[in-house]
Design a protein around this motif. Structure first.
Motif, PDB file in Angstrom:
ATOM      1  N   VAL C  15       0.850  -1.190   0.000  1.00 32.54           N
ATOM      2  CA  VAL C  15       0.000   0.000   0.000  1.00 32.54           C
ATOM      3  C   VAL C  15       0.881   1.233   0.000  1.00 32.54           C
ATOM      4  O   VAL C  15       1.175   1.762   1.065  1.00 32.54           O
ATOM      5  CB  VAL C  15      -0.906  -0.004   1.258  1.00 32.54           C
ATOM      6  N   PRO C  17       1.735   4.967  -0.024  1.00 29.91           N
ATOM      7  CA  PRO C  17       0.910   6.115   0.345  1.00 29.91           C
ATOM      8  C   PRO C  17       0.481   6.883  -0.902  1.00 29.91           C
ATOM      9  O   PRO C  17       1.281   7.133  -1.775  1.00 29.91           O
ATOM     10  CB  PRO C  17       1.822   6.957   1.231  1.00 29.91           C
ATOM     11  N   ASP C  50     -14.279   6.195  -0.804  1.00 28.77           N
ATOM     12  CA  ASP C  50     -12.884   5.927  -1.112  1.00 28.77           C
ATOM     13  C   ASP C  50     -12.799   5.123  -2.409  1.00 28.77           C
ATOM     14  O   ASP C  50     -13.393   4.047  -2.521  1.00 28.77           O
ATOM     15  CB  ASP C  50     -12.246   5.130   0.047  1.00 28.77           C
ATOM     16  N   GLU C  85       1.088  12.671   8.895  1.00 30.69           N
ATOM     17  CA  GLU C  85       1.060  12.676   7.445  1.00 30.69           C
ATOM     18  C   GLU C  85       2.058  11.698   6.857  1.00 30.69           C
ATOM     19  O   GLU C  85       3.216  11.670   7.231  1.00 30.69           O
ATOM     20  CB  GLU C  85       1.386  14.085   6.952  1.00 30.69           C
ATOM     21  N   LEU C  88       1.919   5.033   7.508  1.00 23.80           N
ATOM     22  CA  LEU C  88       0.998   3.918   7.330  1.00 23.80           C
ATOM     23  C   LEU C  88       0.516   3.476   8.714  1.00 23.80           C
ATOM     24  O   LEU C  88       0.513   4.246   9.651  1.00 23.80           O
ATOM     25  CB  LEU C  88       1.692   2.791   6.584  1.00 23.80           C
ATOM     26  N   MET C  89       0.185   2.205   8.828  1.00 27.73           N
ATOM     27  CA  MET C  89      -0.451   1.749  10.057  1.00 27.73           C
ATOM     28  C   MET C  89       0.406   1.952  11.303  1.00 27.73           C
ATOM     29  O   MET C  89      -0.102   2.335  12.359  1.00 27.73           O
ATOM     30  CB  MET C  89      -0.785   0.273   9.910  1.00 27.73           C
ATOM     31  N   SER C  92      -0.195   4.897  13.853  1.00 28.01           N
ATOM     32  CA  SER C  92      -1.478   5.577  13.641  1.00 28.01           C
ATOM     33  C   SER C  92      -2.499   5.156  14.693  1.00 28.01           C
ATOM     34  O   SER C  92      -2.430   4.054  15.241  1.00 28.01           O
ATOM     35  CB  SER C  92      -2.038   5.210  12.265  1.00 28.01           C
ATOM     36  N   SER C 165      -2.681  11.514   7.849  1.00 25.35           N
ATOM     37  CA  SER C 165      -2.870  10.377   6.937  1.00 25.35           C
ATOM     38  C   SER C 165      -4.185   9.681   7.290  1.00 25.35           C
ATOM     39  O   SER C 165      -4.603   9.646   8.452  1.00 25.35           O
ATOM     40  CB  SER C 165      -1.714   9.387   7.058  1.00 25.35           C
ATOM     41  N   LEU C 167      -6.242   6.073   6.740  1.00 23.90           N
ATOM     42  CA  LEU C 167      -6.179   4.685   6.298  1.00 23.90           C
ATOM     43  C   LEU C 167      -7.577   4.097   6.359  1.00 23.90           C
ATOM     44  O   LEU C 167      -8.324   4.361   7.301  1.00 23.90           O
ATOM     45  CB  LEU C 167      -5.263   3.867   7.225  1.00 23.90           C
ATOM     46  N   SER C 185      -6.547   1.075   1.864  1.00 22.74           N
ATOM     47  CA  SER C 185      -6.059   2.221   1.106  1.00 22.74           C
ATOM     48  C   SER C 185      -5.436   3.227   2.060  1.00 22.74           C
ATOM     49  O   SER C 185      -5.697   3.197   3.265  1.00 22.74           O
ATOM     50  CB  SER C 185      -7.204   2.886   0.351  1.00 22.74           C
ATOM     51  N   ALA C 186      -4.613   4.084   1.509  1.00 23.45           N
ATOM     52  CA  ALA C 186      -3.997   5.150   2.305  1.00 23.45           C
ATOM     53  C   ALA C 186      -4.189   6.466   1.599  1.00 23.45           C
ATOM     54  O   ALA C 186      -3.978   6.566   0.393  1.00 23.45           O
ATOM     55  CB  ALA C 186      -2.513   4.861   2.490  1.00 23.45           C
ATOM     56  N   SER C 188      -5.035  10.958   2.703  1.00 19.85           N
ATOM     57  CA  SER C 188      -4.804  11.980   3.711  1.00 19.85           C
ATOM     58  C   SER C 188      -6.062  12.819   3.866  1.00 19.85           C
ATOM     59  O   SER C 188      -6.943  12.828   3.000  1.00 19.85           O
ATOM     60  CB  SER C 188      -3.619  12.857   3.335  1.00 19.85           C
TER      61      SER C 188
END
Lengths: 446, 259, 363
Positions: C15, C17, C50, C85, C88-89, C92, C165, C167, C185-186, C188
């Motif tokens: 994934v 960004p 999304d 920003e 990923l995971m 977060s 960001s 997710l 998905s990623a 912002s």
């Protein structure tokens, strides 16, 4: 015309120079063929690159480097026999010093060639001289081998001078080139006392100097391995181990060459069983020292059980190198010692067989120093096993054959026995101090 | 007749003796030790009037999933010859389970490889990168034996030329796309990219954003998206370096899976 | 956990960004959202679908809390992540939940490496103010409300004006919190400012360095914030950054005092020019302001590395080699002397002497 007197000794020694015999030529033929094949193998390597060897990224040193160490080791023959025995005035060495000195020079040449063959860019060989770095053990190696080679050449040439003079004077008339050669090389030697004095001084200086130079050579070679962080290499005993191993294989080579030359040129009257006996006992003594070092090295490695040490020793003792390792210990160290000890070095064949076993064992030992350490993983990579390719075996055969060929070439032009030293009687004893005459009563009274 | 001439010879020789020996000795010694004398003294790491850089890499092992896209990115960037991996991802098992360790060149501050090179073909730049001059390397492979991280590789055969050889001369700064046979190569922290202000190929190629890169003297490392303050990370997390106890002072830090 | 890692190995969908425009989370006050598990039309001020996952996100914030409604195209779990920003995971704040029959489970979690762990398990709190969910016609609906700034270390403080960001992920069928997603998905997002309170006033920010800039020495970065009336603005947060080769690095934040000064210490790790930036993010009245300054740090004098020990080593090596070489020279001299001492008739030019001639004559 003054009658040219040729002693029996000189005749036996000079005969091979004019009439070496058919076995000699047969041997030259065979060795030349092997060397030619090796040269072909090397051109294949030059064309396609080192990929024709079995070396790859993780085992990046193999047969070439092992053989280099082996031949540099052999070069210590000259040092021990010639220099140490000369310094200690052991007269039995005299018939064999020439051979020992010749072995040294040729072993150094062959050994240095092996390193050049191993280079990825041999065209850049001179960079070592141009851009050398003091910190690198390879540079120490380059320097000390250069000095040792120079010294060995001097040390071979010096005692050759009187014999060259003899040859100059007593070679058959027909050999024009030879006489010219000997005349040029003989340094106008006439056996004058002053010349003798200078020769002895030079020899004495070289004999003493060449010993530390030789020790430094193989110590420095060992430090190429010792100065890394690899298991099995990073060991303080490596220096002494290499030096003793070198003298050991040097003596073995000397025994083999002695036996060969003796047989080939019918020199049984000059090279006698006593020489084999003395060298055989030396071989035994060095064998015991080497066994001691070997025990010390492996015991200290396995006792604490450090993971890397255990991995390395497992490869040696029971892994892919087990066959070679146990051959080296038993066939290369124990069996020769037994042969020599049981026969008390009195049997020439036993000593010679022991020497051959020793040399095979020592080559395996050098191989086992280089390859198993690189085969012990130091990161989680998988390392493919290494077994030399045909190119590497061919080059090894060529190196051994080339060494023999150089010796045979030497025998064709130069006497293999140091005639003048063998002919020397025992040195005249120093005049004893004559006691003062008893004082007459008249003198005492005063 | 013989004796006077001999005596003359002796007397002349004594006078010249010292001169001969001394001159010849010095000449031979100079020739034999030319490498020692000509070799440059190790250059002091003089701070440039501009920054003094200390390139450092930080790899978050918690994020690394072993996909090896960093290896692919590196091979692509440098046209790495067949069968070689400059950056290698190891699979390791610990009590906590399996994890992955990407291993680039550590660019050590006390590099065992630089120490042993006989011709100064591998050297440490002032910015802290350990590079190889392919025009100098003689292929003795001593550096490969000396490296404890198995980082270096050798061009055993003739490598494939790059698509456009004119654009890529063999030079440590231009990405090593044109390789030569018979020399040693390794990860170069993409010195050619750093020069242009870009991050190394592996950093950009990691989809998990696990590899960070930066100048430790600026104290910030980035994976292309985030910027971490290096000193904070090093002091608050249980970062480690690979084989730290060997004293090589590697410039790659790892954030362990559990910390 | 090991299972998850195995799945990750086998079927990891990378994934990267996304570089798309940030989605705007609208501002709405008063909030009309009722967290009942159903997203009614008009309940939320804004929503978006999304494009990658097909999850429909409806949301609104009132500068205090964020209300979210997720509708996923599957009957398994659905999750949303808010992070710094580009992240990923890992790192977060993750809200993930599922509906199984009449039971709805929604958990406040935190991304750790390749996994996510409930905040409670890490020593934080479950900060969901309200939660509800429902499942109908193959779709799962989750509704929840969280504070923008919960104070929990395992959540993220959201505020207007900053990009975060986003997710999104869901699973087709698995009603649990551990099965690897079907798709994720990623992107912002950015929180919309209160349209009634758009700041218009301009503050002025100045930045200076106090102290001698030198390698290994400290300087104090001093920023002064003045309002448009030239009076100092107190209790405003100033962020300090330094320009690095990898972008702007966040050094820290400080609050302005009564005189409008905010201070932060910085230690130079190398000589050279350093560019510092101070930023005021603005508040309900003032627009953001920025200031920068460049300080050039002097290098500290280094001890000479070419020390005497290096010279001594070279001298020692040279002396040893010269010694060996001079003995060689001595030997060569001896040989030459041997030649010279010879009393045999010397061969001069044009005259051939030697053994052949001797043969003919007498001795």
């Amino acid at each position: 015309m003054a009658k040219i007197v040729v002693t029996h000794l000189e005749k036996s020694v000079m005969l091979p120079l004019v009439r070496p015999g058919r076995w000699y030529w047969a041997l030259v033929g065979v060795l030349s063929a092997i060397v030619a094949w090796a040269a072909y193998a090397y051109t294949v390597q030059l064309q396609q690159g080192l990929v024709v060897t079995s070396m790859r990224d993780r085992i990046s040193w193999g047969l070439y480097v092992s053989t280099f160490v082996f031949f540099i080791g052999i070069s210590h023959a000259g040092t021990l026999v010639s220099a140490i025995l000369r310094v200690t005035d052991a007269n039995w060495r005299k018939p064999i010093t020439r051979l020992a000195e010749a072995i040294t020079v040729f072993a150094l040449i062959v050994g240095a060639s092996m390193v050049i063959i191993d280079l990825g860019r041999p065209d850049r060989l001179l960079y070592i001289a141009q851009f050398g770095r003091i910190e690198s053990p390879i540079l120490w190696d380059f320097t000390s081998i250069t000095f040792y080679l120079t010294g060995s050449l001097l040390y071979l040439y010096l005692p050759l001078i009187p014999d060259l003079a003899t040859l100059r004077d007593k070679m058959p008339v027909k050999a024009r080139f030879r006489r010219w050669l000997y005349t040029r090389l003989a340094a106008r030697w006439e056996g004058l006392p002053e010349q003798r004095r200078r020769l002895e001084r030079a020899l004495g200086a070289m004999a003493i100097l060449i010993i530390p130079v030789a020790v430094s050579v193989h110590t420095v070679v060992s430090w190429i391995f010792g100065m890394t962080l690899r298991v099995g290499w990073h060991s303080t005993i490596l220096g002494p181990y290499f030096v003793v191993g070198a003298i050991f294989s040097g003596v073995a080579t000397l025994i083999i060459v002695m036996a060969g030359v003796r047989k080939l040129f019918h020199l049984e009257g000059i090279i006698k069983p006593i020489h084999f006996r003395n060298l055989g006992l030396m071989l035994l003594a060095l064998d015991i020292v080497l066994l001691y070092f070997t025990l010390s090295e492996y015991l200290t490695a396995i006792y604490p059980g450090e993971t890397q040490d255990v991995a390395w020793l497992t490869l040696l003792g029971s892994g892919q190198f087990a066959a070679m390792f146990w051959w080296m210990i038993i066939g290369g160290l124990i069996v020769p010692a037994v042969f020599v000890a049981v026969t008390r070095a009195k049997s020439v064949p036993a000593v010679v067989i022991a020497a051959i076993l020793v040399n095979i064992g020592m080559w395996i030992e050098r191989y086992l120093i280089v390859v198993p350490t690189m085969a012990t993983p130091q990161t989680p990579s998988v390392i493919a096993p290494y077994w030399p390719s045909w190119v590497e075996w061919s080059v090894l055969a060529g190196a051994v054959a080339g060494f023999g060929l150089l010796l045979l070439a030497f025998c064709r032009f130069f006497p293999v026995i140091s005639m003048w030293e063998v002919a020397e009687k025992a040195p005249t004893p120093l005049p004893e101090a004559t006691p003062l005459p008893e004082p007459t009563p008249a003198e005492v009274a005063d | 007749m013989a004796e006077p001439s001999e005596r003359e010879a002796f007397e002349v020789s004594r006078r010249e003796f010292l001169r001969w020996t001394g001159l010849a000795g010095v000449a031979i010694a100079a020739a034999g030790s030319a490498p020692f004398l000509l070799a440059e003294a190790p250059e002091p790491a003089s701070g440039s009037p501009d920054r003094r850089r200390r390139w450092t890499m930080l790899i978050d092992l918690r994020r690394c999933d072993g996909c090896k896209r960093c290896e692919v990115a590196c091979r692509k960037e440098h046209n790495v010859p067949e069968g070689q991996n400059w950056l290698k991802v190891f699979t390791l098992t610990a009590a906590s389970g399996t994890f992955f360790l990407p291993r680039p060149c550590m660019h050590c501050e006390n590099p065992p490889c630089v120490k042993v090179c006989p011709v100064n073909a591998t050297f440490r730049t002032e910015e802290g990168l350990v590079l190889i001059d392919e025009a100098r390397c003689i292929g003795c492979r001593y550096c490969m034996a000396a490296c404890p991280y198995d980082v270096r590789v050798f061009n055993w055969a003739k490598p494939n030329p790059p698509e456009s050889p004119e654009e890529h001369p063999p030079d440590p700064i231009f990405g090593h796309r044109d390789h030569r046979q018979g020399v040693v190569e390794k990860c170069m922290f993409c010195a050619h990219r750093l020069k242009d202000g870009r991050l190394p190929a592996c950093v950009e190629g990691c989809p998990m954003l696990a590899i960070y890169f930066g100048d430790a003297n600026e104290d910030f490392v980035s994976n292309g998206y985030e910027r971490l303050r290096l000193s904070t990370v090093l002091s608050s997390q249980q970062t480690f370096r690979y084989k730290e106890d060997l004293g090589t002072e590697p410039r790659v830090y790892y954030l362990p899976v559990r910390r | 956990m090991a299972l998850l890692v195995a799945f990750a190995l086998a079927a990891m969908v990378p994934v990267p960004p996304a570089a798309a425009e940030p989605v705007i989370v609208p501002f709405g006050r008063p909030v009309t959202v009722i967290v009942d598990g159903v997203v009614d039309p008009g309940e939320y001020v804004g929503s978006f679908t999304d494009p990658v996952t097909g999850v429909v996100v409806s949301w609104v914030h009132d500068d205090v809390n964020l209300s979210v409604g997720l509708v996923s195209p599957g009957t398994g779990w659905a999750g949303i992540g808010f992070g710094p920003e580009g992240v990923l995971m890992d790192g977060s704040n993750i809200i993930i939940g599922y509906v199984l029959g009449a039971v709805t489970v929604i958990s406040d979690e935190y991304g750790v490496g390749l996994n996510h762990i409930a905040d409670i398990g890490l020593g934080g709190r479950d900060d969901l103010l309200e939660r509800a969910g429902s499942e109908a016609s193959g779709k799962t609906t989750l509704e929840f409300r969280i504070p923008l700034d919960s104070g929990d270390a395992y959540d993220i403080a959201l505020r207007t004006g900053k990009t975060f960001s986003l997710l999104l992920a869901y699973h087709d069928t698995a009603d649990d919190l551990i099965t690897l997603h079907t798709i994720a998905s990623a992107g912002s997002f950015i929180l919309e400012r209160d349209p009634n309170r758009i700041p218009t006033r301009r503050a002025s920010l100045g930045l200076d360095g106090l102290g001698e800039p030198r390698e290994a020495a400290n300087v104090t970065l001093v920023a002064q914030l003045l309002g448009d009336d030239s009076l100092p603005l107190a209790l405003a947060v100033i962020d300090f950054f330094v320009n690095t080769s990898v972008g702007g690095g966040f050094l820290g934040a400080a609050e302005t005092d009564a005189q409008g000064f905010a201070r932060l210490n910085y230690t130079f790790l190398s000589p050279g020019p350093f560019r510092f930036v101070a930023r005021f993010e603005g508040d309900l009245e003032y627009v953001p302001a920025e200031a920068n300054t460049t300080l050039v740090a002097e290098g500290s004098p280094e001890p000479s590395v070419l020390s005497t020990s290096d010279l001594a080593v070279r001298a020692l090596i040279f002396a040893t080699l010269a010694g060996v070489a001079s003995v060689y020279a001595f030997v060569v001299v001896q040989i030459l002397l041997i030649r010279r001492i010879s009393v045999a008739p010397r061969r001069t030019r044009g005259q051939r002497k030697g053994p052949k001639a001797d043969r003919g004559g007498d001795t």
